[in-house]
Design a protein around this motif. Structure first.
Motif, PDB file in Angstrom:
ATOM      1  N   VAL A   1      -7.871   0.914  -6.633  1.00 43.81           N
ATOM      2  CA  VAL A   1      -7.622  -0.167  -7.600  1.00 43.81           C
ATOM      3  C   VAL A   1      -8.934  -0.426  -8.328  1.00 43.81           C
ATOM      4  O   VAL A   1      -9.860  -0.994  -7.775  1.00 43.81           O
ATOM      5  N   ASP A   2      -8.997   0.018  -9.581  1.00 45.10           N
ATOM      6  CA  ASP A   2     -10.258  -0.121 -10.313  1.00 45.10           C
ATOM      7  C   ASP A   2     -10.306  -1.345 -11.213  1.00 45.10           C
ATOM      8  O   ASP A   2     -11.380  -1.750 -11.660  1.00 45.10           O
ATOM      9  N   ARG A   3      -9.126  -1.956 -11.477  1.00 48.75           N
ATOM     10  CA  ARG A   3      -9.068  -3.161 -12.307  1.00 48.75           C
ATOM     11  C   ARG A   3      -8.112  -4.160 -11.674  1.00 48.75           C
ATOM     12  O   ARG A   3      -7.013  -3.792 -11.259  1.00 48.75           O
TER      13      ARG A   3
ATOM     14  N   LYS B   1       0.835  -1.202   0.000  1.00 47.38           N
ATOM     15  CA  LYS B   1       0.000   0.000   0.000  1.00 47.38           C
ATOM     16  C   LYS B   1       0.868   1.250   0.000  1.00 47.38           C
ATOM     17  O   LYS B   1       0.614   2.200  -0.752  1.00 47.38           O
ATOM     18  N   ASP B   2       1.889   1.263   0.832  1.00 45.68           N
ATOM     19  CA  ASP B   2       2.792   2.417   0.881  1.00 45.68           C
ATOM     20  C   ASP B   2       3.504   2.617  -0.459  1.00 45.68           C
ATOM     21  O   ASP B   2       3.645   3.751  -0.934  1.00 45.68           O
ATOM     22  N   LEU B   3       3.941   1.521  -1.068  1.00 43.17           N
ATOM     23  CA  LEU B   3       4.617   1.612  -2.359  1.00 43.17           C
ATOM     24  C   LEU B   3       3.679   2.157  -3.427  1.00 43.17           C
ATOM     25  O   LEU B   3       4.053   3.011  -4.244  1.00 43.17           O
ATOM     26  N   MET B   4       2.456   1.697  -3.411  1.00 46.23           N
ATOM     27  CA  MET B   4       1.479   2.161  -4.387  1.00 46.23           C
ATOM     28  C   MET B   4       1.199   3.649  -4.217  1.00 46.23           C
ATOM     29  O   MET B   4       1.095   4.400  -5.200  1.00 46.23           O
ATOM     30  N   GLU B   5       1.084   4.076  -2.978  1.00 44.78           N
ATOM     31  CA  GLU B   5       0.848   5.497  -2.714  1.00 44.78           C
ATOM     32  C   GLU B   5       2.026   6.347  -3.203  1.00 44.78           C
ATOM     33  O   GLU B   5       1.832   7.464  -3.693  1.00 44.78           O
ATOM     34  N   ARG B   6       3.232   5.815  -3.068  1.00 43.85           N
ATOM     35  CA  ARG B   6       4.415   6.571  -3.460  1.00 43.85           C
ATOM     36  C   ARG B   6       4.604   6.590  -4.979  1.00 43.85           C
ATOM     37  O   ARG B   6       4.969   7.613  -5.563  1.00 43.85           O
ATOM     38  N   GLU B   7       4.342   5.461  -5.632  1.00 42.35           N
ATOM     39  CA  GLU B   7       4.593   5.353  -7.068  1.00 42.35           C
ATOM     40  C   GLU B   7       3.449   5.897  -7.920  1.00 42.35           C
ATOM     41  O   GLU B   7       3.672   6.295  -9.071  1.00 42.35           O
ATOM     42  N   ALA B   8       2.248   5.908  -7.401  1.00 39.85           N
ATOM     43  CA  ALA B   8       1.088   6.390  -8.163  1.00 39.85           C
ATOM     44  C   ALA B   8       0.144   7.145  -7.237  1.00 39.85           C
ATOM     45  O   ALA B   8      -0.973   6.695  -6.973  1.00 39.85           O
ATOM     46  N   PRO B   9       0.586   8.284  -6.717  1.00 43.45           N
ATOM     47  CA  PRO B   9      -0.228   9.017  -5.741  1.00 43.45           C
ATOM     48  C   PRO B   9      -1.513   9.580  -6.352  1.00 43.45           C
ATOM     49  O   PRO B   9      -1.510  10.110  -7.458  1.00 43.45           O
ATOM     50  N   GLU B  10      -2.607   9.389  -5.617  1.00 37.36           N
ATOM     51  CA  GLU B  10      -3.889  10.017  -5.931  1.00 37.36           C
ATOM     52  C   GLU B  10      -4.420   9.665  -7.319  1.00 37.36           C
ATOM     53  O   GLU B  10      -5.102  10.469  -7.956  1.00 37.36           O
ATOM     54  N   THR B  11      -4.120   8.476  -7.801  1.00 36.15           N
ATOM     55  CA  THR B  11      -4.666   8.025  -9.084  1.00 36.15           C
ATOM     56  C   THR B  11      -5.190   6.603  -8.926  1.00 36.15           C
ATOM     57  O   THR B  11      -4.748   5.860  -8.050  1.00 36.15           O
ATOM     58  N   THR B  12      -6.112   6.243  -9.792  1.00 33.58           N
ATOM     59  CA  THR B  12      -6.557   4.859  -9.823  1.00 33.58           C
ATOM     60  C   THR B  12      -5.540   4.037 -10.608  1.00 33.58           C
ATOM     61  O   THR B  12      -4.896   4.538 -11.530  1.00 33.58           O
ATOM     62  N   VAL B  13      -5.390   2.776 -10.244  1.00 29.09           N
ATOM     63  CA  VAL B  13      -4.379   1.920 -10.849  1.00 29.09           C
ATOM     64  C   VAL B  13      -4.963   0.552 -11.162  1.00 29.09           C
ATOM     65  O   VAL B  13      -6.011   0.165 -10.637  1.00 29.09           O
ATOM     66  N   GLY B  14      -4.237  -0.189 -12.011  1.00 32.21           N
ATOM     67  CA  GLY B  14      -4.541  -1.580 -12.253  1.00 32.21           C
ATOM     68  C   GLY B  14      -3.629  -2.459 -11.413  1.00 32.21           C
ATOM     69  O   GLY B  14      -2.530  -2.052 -11.025  1.00 32.21           O
ATOM     70  N   LEU B  15      -4.078  -3.668 -11.118  1.00 31.95           N
ATOM     71  CA  LEU B  15      -3.310  -4.596 -10.280  1.00 31.95           C
ATOM     72  C   LEU B  15      -3.417  -5.995 -10.859  1.00 31.95           C
ATOM     73  O   LEU B  15      -4.492  -6.424 -11.297  1.00 31.95           O
ATOM     74  N   VAL B  16      -2.277  -6.705 -10.847  1.00 26.94           N
ATOM     75  CA  VAL B  16      -2.212  -8.064 -11.385  1.00 26.94           C
ATOM     76  C   VAL B  16      -1.571  -8.971 -10.348  1.00 26.94           C
ATOM     77  O   VAL B  16      -0.556  -8.617  -9.740  1.00 26.94           O
TER      78      VAL B  16
END
Length: 208
Positions: free
Chosen positions: A115-117, A80-95
Motif C-alpha cells: 500500500v503506497d498511498r 489482506k486476503d482480498l487485496m492479494e486476490r484482487e490485485a496480486p503482486e502490485t502496489t495499491v491505493g487505500l481509502v
C-alpha cells in the motif's frame, strides 16, 4: 455485488471503474452507500479500478486490539486476503472513510510497501490513552504516503488530523471547504472529496 469469506459470514464488495486498469484502489466505508461509486463522473475520468468494501459492526469492534482474535483483527486478515486476490503482486491505493478509517490504517501498516498511498477521510483520532498508545507504534512504521482530509469547522477537526500527521512519517493534511459538504450533518464525506482522494491514491491515473 461480490463476497469474500469472513468469520462465519462474508464481506461484501463491488468493483467499478476501468476493468483491468494497472492501478487498483481499495475503499473501506460503512453504511448503505459503502459499495457504491462516490462520484461516477469523477471515477470515469481516471484509469483506475476501484474495489469498494462495506464494513459494519462487528467488523469494526475493538479496533485498538488489532492483531489479535478480535473481529477487527480478523477483518484485517480477510481484507489482506482480498487485496492479494484482487490485485496480486502490485502496489495499491487505500481509502478509509470515517469509522472505517482505523481499519484502513491497520491494513496499510500490515501490507507494508504493497500500500503506497493512503487517504483518511473524516477520521477521528483515538479517544482514549490506551488506544493512542497501542496505535502509535503502528503509525510510526506506516510506509504509505498519507493524506488526511477533514472538513472546515467540522468534526473531526484539526486536532484529529494533526494527531495522525504527527505520527505518520509521510502524512499531509488538507481541509475541505465547508461549501463542498454533501451530508446533512455538515461532515466531509468521500463523495464530497472524491476527486482530491483519487488524485492522491491514484497519481497519474487521470485521463488526458
Amino acid at each position: 455485488m461480490s463476497r469474500a469469506p469472513w468469520l462465519d459470514g462474508e464481506l461484501e464488495y463491488r468493483s467499478f471503474g476501468t476493468p483491468g486498469a494497472p492501478r487498483a484502489v481499495f475503499v473501506l466505508r460503512t453504511g448503505a452507500v459503502a459499495t457504491t461509486d462516490p462520484d461516477p463522473r469523477i471515477t470515469s475520468g481516471h484509469d483506475v479500478r476501484i474495489v469498494a468494501i462495506g464494513l459494519d459492526a462487528p467488523e469494526l469492534e475493538d479496533p485498538p486490539a488489532f492483531g489479535g482474535q478480535t473481529p477487527a483483527g480478523l477483518t484485517v486478515d480477510a481484507l489482506k486476503d482480498l487485496m492479494e486476490r484482487e490485485a496480486p503482486e502490485t502496489t495499491v491505493g487505500l481509502v478509509g472513510e470515517r469509522s472505517a478509517g482505523p481499519i484502513a490504517v491497520h491494513l496499510a501498516a500490515a501490507m507494508g510497501a504493497r500500500v503506497d498511498r493512503l487517504a483518511l477521510v473524516g477520521v477521528l483520532s483515538p479517544t482514549d490513552a490506551l488506544s493512542r498508545d497501542m496505535q502509535t507504534p503502528m503509525l510510526d512504521d506506516l510506509q504509505a504516503r498519507t493524506l488526511v482530509l477533514i472538513g472546515e469547522g467540522g468534526t473531526p477537526d484539526a486536532a484529529d488530523a494533526e494527531w495522525y500527521r504527527d505520527r505518520i512519517p509521510a502524512a499531509q493534511v488538507e481541509v475541505v471547504d465547508a461549501g463542498r459538504y454533501d451530508n446533512a450533518q455538515g461532515q466531509v464525506t468521500l463523495s464530497s472529496a472524491w476527486e482530491t482522494v483519487l488524485e492522491h491514491v491514484a497519481p497519474g491515473a487521470a485521463r488526458r
